[in-house]
Structures are given as C-alpha cells and as structure tokens.
Scaffold this active site. Sequence first.
Site, PDB file in Angstrom:
ATOM      1  N   HIS A  26      -1.515  75.421  52.968  1.00 40.89           N
ATOM      2  CA  HIS A  26      -0.047  75.367  52.889  1.00 40.89           C
ATOM      3  C   HIS A  26       0.597  76.363  53.876  1.00 40.89           C
ATOM      4  O   HIS A  26       1.357  77.247  53.484  1.00 40.89           O
ATOM      5  CB  HIS A  26       0.424  75.652  51.452  1.00 40.89           C
ATOM      6  CG  HIS A  26       1.816  75.150  51.180  1.00 40.89           C
ATOM      7  ND1 HIS A  26       2.195  74.594  49.992  1.00 40.89           N
ATOM      8  CD2 HIS A  26       2.936  75.140  51.956  1.00 40.89           C
ATOM      9  CE1 HIS A  26       3.489  74.261  50.038  1.00 40.89           C
ATOM     10  NE2 HIS A  26       3.954  74.588  51.227  1.00 40.89           N
ATOM     11  N   ARG A  64       4.292  67.321  50.399  1.00 42.03           N
ATOM     12  CA  ARG A  64       3.895  67.907  49.121  1.00 42.03           C
ATOM     13  C   ARG A  64       2.650  67.198  48.611  1.00 42.03           C
ATOM     14  O   ARG A  64       2.505  65.975  48.753  1.00 42.03           O
ATOM     15  CB  ARG A  64       5.014  67.772  48.081  1.00 42.03           C
ATOM     16  CG  ARG A  64       6.132  68.795  48.258  1.00 42.03           C
ATOM     17  CD  ARG A  64       5.675  70.231  47.950  1.00 42.03           C
ATOM     18  NE  ARG A  64       6.745  71.199  48.065  1.00 42.03           N
ATOM     19  CZ  ARG A  64       6.985  71.947  49.149  1.00 42.03           C
ATOM     20  NH1 ARG A  64       6.242  71.826  50.224  1.00 42.03           N
ATOM     21  NH2 ARG A  64       7.962  72.841  49.142  1.00 42.03           N
TER      22      ARG A  64
HETATM   23  P1  NDP Z   1      14.928  66.692  54.689  1.00 41.54           P
HETATM   24  O1  NDP Z   1      15.652  66.646  53.395  1.00 41.54           O
HETATM   25  O2  NDP Z   1      15.679  67.036  55.919  1.00 41.54           O
HETATM   26  O3  NDP Z   1      14.197  65.295  54.943  1.00 41.54           O
HETATM   27  C1  NDP Z   1      13.591  64.582  53.920  1.00 41.54           C
HETATM   28  C2  NDP Z   1      13.355  63.174  54.398  1.00 41.54           C
HETATM   29  O4  NDP Z   1      12.617  62.481  53.393  1.00 41.54           O
HETATM   30  C3  NDP Z   1      14.656  62.394  54.627  1.00 41.54           C
HETATM   31  O5  NDP Z   1      14.533  61.577  55.756  1.00 41.54           O
HETATM   32  C4  NDP Z   1      14.757  61.548  53.368  1.00 41.54           C
HETATM   33  O6  NDP Z   1      15.480  60.330  53.529  1.00 41.54           O
HETATM   34  C5  NDP Z   1      13.296  61.252  53.128  1.00 41.54           C
HETATM   35  N1  NDP Z   1      13.070  60.816  51.756  1.00 41.54           N
HETATM   36  C6  NDP Z   1      13.343  61.445  50.604  1.00 41.54           C
HETATM   37  N2  NDP Z   1      13.054  60.675  49.548  1.00 41.54           N
HETATM   38  C7  NDP Z   1      12.583  59.507  50.048  1.00 41.54           C
HETATM   39  C8  NDP Z   1      12.149  58.288  49.477  1.00 41.54           C
HETATM   40  N3  NDP Z   1      12.121  58.104  48.143  1.00 41.54           N
HETATM   41  N4  NDP Z   1      11.758  57.297  50.302  1.00 41.54           N
HETATM   42  C9  NDP Z   1      11.797  57.447  51.649  1.00 41.54           C
HETATM   43  N5  NDP Z   1      12.204  58.594  52.265  1.00 41.54           N
HETATM   44  C10 NDP Z   1      12.595  59.600  51.471  1.00 41.54           C
HETATM   45  O7  NDP Z   1      13.714  67.718  54.468  1.00 41.54           O
HETATM   46  P2  NDP Z   1      12.885  68.553  55.559  1.00 41.54           P
HETATM   47  O8  NDP Z   1      12.561  67.657  56.685  1.00 41.54           O
HETATM   48  O9  NDP Z   1      13.582  69.821  55.849  1.00 41.54           O
HETATM   49  O10 NDP Z   1      11.578  68.930  54.712  1.00 41.54           O
HETATM   50  C11 NDP Z   1      10.763  67.916  54.197  1.00 41.54           C
HETATM   51  C12 NDP Z   1       9.731  68.470  53.242  1.00 41.54           C
HETATM   52  O11 NDP Z   1       8.697  69.142  53.957  1.00 41.54           O
HETATM   53  C13 NDP Z   1      10.193  69.518  52.240  1.00 41.54           C
HETATM   54  O12 NDP Z   1      10.881  68.931  51.162  1.00 41.54           O
HETATM   55  C14 NDP Z   1       8.878  70.138  51.811  1.00 41.54           C
HETATM   56  O13 NDP Z   1       8.336  69.402  50.730  1.00 41.54           O
HETATM   57  C15 NDP Z   1       7.990  69.970  53.035  1.00 41.54           C
HETATM   58  N6  NDP Z   1       7.708  71.251  53.674  1.00 41.54           N
HETATM   59  C16 NDP Z   1       6.390  71.653  53.769  1.00 41.54           C
HETATM   60  C17 NDP Z   1       6.072  72.840  54.383  1.00 41.54           C
HETATM   61  C18 NDP Z   1       4.661  73.243  54.567  1.00 41.54           C
HETATM   62  O14 NDP Z   1       4.417  74.377  55.000  1.00 41.54           O
HETATM   63  N7  NDP Z   1       3.692  72.379  54.295  1.00 41.54           N
HETATM   64  C19 NDP Z   1       7.108  73.727  54.912  1.00 41.54           C
HETATM   65  C20 NDP Z   1       8.449  73.205  54.781  1.00 41.54           C
HETATM   66  C21 NDP Z   1       8.729  72.003  54.186  1.00 41.54           C
HETATM   67  P3  NDP Z   1      17.036  60.317  53.925  1.00 41.54           P
HETATM   68  O15 NDP Z   1      17.077  60.732  55.398  1.00 41.54           O
HETATM   69  O16 NDP Z   1      17.445  58.925  53.717  1.00 41.54           O
HETATM   70  O17 NDP Z   1      17.724  61.325  53.042  1.00 41.54           O
HETATM   71  C1  OXD Z   2       8.659  74.934  51.983  1.00 41.16           C
HETATM   72  C2  OXD Z   2       7.231  75.177  52.039  1.00 41.16           C
HETATM   73  O1  OXD Z   2       9.098  73.985  51.344  1.00 41.16           O
HETATM   74  O2  OXD Z   2       6.789  76.222  52.543  1.00 41.16           O
HETATM   75  O3  OXD Z   2       9.405  75.709  52.605  1.00 41.16           O
HETATM   76  O4  OXD Z   2       6.473  74.321  51.586  1.00 41.16           O
END
Ligand code: NDP
Ligand code: OXD
Length: 309
Positions: free
Chosen positions: A272, A224
């Site tokens: 994005h 993000r």
């Molecule tokens: P998940 O919830 O599976 O993974 C999130 C990861 O981030 C976990 O490992 C979590 O830790 C870690 N995390 C969260 N907060 C913290 C913190 N404060 N410090 C350290 N690590 C942290 O999400 P996804 O992998 O499915 O997706 C990740 C993100 O990708 C989405 O939230 C979205 O913002 C972004 N995204 C972007 C897209 C794009 O097109 N650019 C498309 C889809 C998603 P823990 O394992 O300990 O819970």
């Molecule tokens: C999502 C994205 O979070 O597209 O799915 O960013």
Amino acid sequence: MAILVRSSPAALARWRPLLTAAMPERDFRFWPELGDPADIDMALVWQPEPGLLAGLANLRLIVCLGAGVDGILADPTFPRHLPVVRLVDPYMTDAMSEYVVFQVLRLHRQDLDYLAQQRAGEWHERAQKNACERPVGILGFGTMGQDAGGKLKALGFDVAGWSRTAKEVPGFATYAGADGLDAILARSEIVVSLLPLTRETTGLLDARAFARLPRGAAIVNAGRGRSLVEPDLLAALESGQISAAVLDVFHTEPLPSDQPFWRHPRVVVTPHIAAETHPATALRIVTETFRCFEAGLPLPNRVDPERGY
Ligand code: NDP
Ligand code: OXD
C-alpha cells in the site's frame, strides 16, 4: 476549540512539527492525547477507529488524511451530517501515476517472465508488442485515473477509462455503468483499478469480471483491496485467464503472512505504497480547507457519503 489529528504513529511524527509550525495559534491534539473530547471541533484523520468521531460531541468538520475515505465511512457510527473532505494533492496524484506507469510497463514488457528466465538461466526472446498495440483499461477515471491515463497515453498506450457517470475526456475512449464495464473489460489487456471502495465497487473484480477480459490479461489494483475478490483472482491466475497481477491493496492489510499472493510467481505485492500522503505538500491543502470552512466558503473535495467517495 481543538483539532484532533489521528493517524499512524509514523505519520503523526511527520505531521506534528509541520502543523504546529504552520498554525501555532491552534490547539492540536495528537492521538492518543485527546484531552477533553468536548474541546474538539475539527478532526484530521486516517482510518479512525469505529466510534471515535461519534464520540466527539462538538465536532464540525472531518478532513481525511488520504484520498480514499472508505476508512471513515465504513464506521456505522460515523456522524453522517458532518462535512467530510478528502485529500486531493497533486503530489500524490503524480506518485500514483508513477506507480501505474511503472507497473503497466513491466507487465507490458513481460518483466515477470524475464525475471523468471533469468533465475532459470534461460536465454530466449519473447514476442513483444509496442505500447500502441496494448489496450489498457483504467477503472476509476477520476483525479488519479485520468492523470495516470494521460501519462500512459504519452507513452503510446491505447488507454480507455471507466467511471460511474458518463464523461467525455478528449483523447480517450470512455465507458460508464454496468454495460460500460463489460465493454472496457473486453478490450483491455491490462486493467488498472483506481476505484474508491463503495457499495457498488465492493467485489467488482470477481470471476465474472475476469471472464470478460481477453485471455491472459493482467491486472493492477491500487484502488482498494476489497474491490477485488482474492480467491477469484487466484483461480483466474491458476486457469491462465489472468496472466499476472500487481497488487498494492488487499482485503486485510498488512497482508497476512500465509496469504498465497506473497509467494505466487505471477503476483507482485507492494505494501500500500502507490501514493502515500505527503505531509509537506498536504499541509497547504489542509490549511486552505480550514480557511474555507471557517470563512463559510464551499469546501473543495467534499465527499458525498451517499455516493461513498
Ligand atoms: P476520484 O474520486 O477522483 O475518482 C474516482 C473515480 O472512480 C471516478 O471516476 C468515479 O466516477 C469512479 N467510480 C466511483 N464509483 C464507481 C462505480 N460504481 N462505477 C464506476 N466508476 C466509479 O478519486 P481519486 O482518483 O482521487 O482516488 C481513487 C482511489 O484511489 C481512492 O478512493 C483510493 O481508494 C485509491 N488510492 C490508493 C492509494 C494507494 O496508495 N494505493 C493512494 C491514494 C488513493 P465518476 O467520475 O463518475 O465520479
Ligand atoms: C489513500 C491511500 O487513500 O493512501 O490516500 O490509500
């Protein structure tokens, strides 16, 4: 009762025929044709306007049409007592991994430099490492981070992951928490952020974090935009502390035309698109979520609003 579907007009055009064909017995209300708000008990939404969900008195379930739920949780009026489910679709995870692998490879193989040389008509070789000599750090080692990490590792990269909670992932060095952040940054020549946007991750990639990286490190942000402090990145690029950045997400989207990233020679901007929602595969996941909800079963991929993801 009825199901509200709220997304961009382009996304709604893709969802409408799929939803109505798969669930002809359901009463779908496609934004902005809401009808009587009191009819709506479930909502399928992507970045709903603040107040929309709070205005649905009989709402019982919120399903996010994306993986990141920050666009829902950021609304101060969002009904926090309701279950929120996010989209976890292997098709999207594959798309994200393709994006990450492609961008890490182009940074690793100095693509920006060779493109600049081509434009200048310069023929000269640059020192090049192999992937096994290139440490990559993935911030956000969850569904997408671990999948991308596995694919980078298959190419030979030396991959580590950082998460909020400590975890062991066979084959990877893993880090967690504040100390873990400094440690993973210190070892990463390429940093990939796939972090969700939460209170803790807002502004995490700032001047302090950039200073922890080896000089000349590169960054890919597909998590993000608000996790990264854009003026700090520009300063780090200017000083050479960061050599290049690939950015798919931004503070303001669409990226304003006067934002310096557009024209920066060391920045790649994508709009994005790293992993777009794919209704054809997401449909089955949404249908299954409704089934679980109505059967009173545990909801897969339920978000914890306190945690923020
Ligand atoms: P998940 O919830 O599976 O993974 C999130 C990861 O981030 C976990 O490992 C979590 O830790 C870690 N995390 C969260 N907060 C913290 C913190 N404060 N410090 C350290 N690590 C942290 O999400 P996804 O992998 O499915 O997706 C990740 C993100 O990708 C989405 O939230 C979205 O913002 C972004 N995204 C972007 C897209 C794009 O097109 N650019 C498309 C889809 C998603 P823990 O394992 O300990 O819970
Ligand atoms: C999502 C994205 O979070 O597209 O799915 O960013």
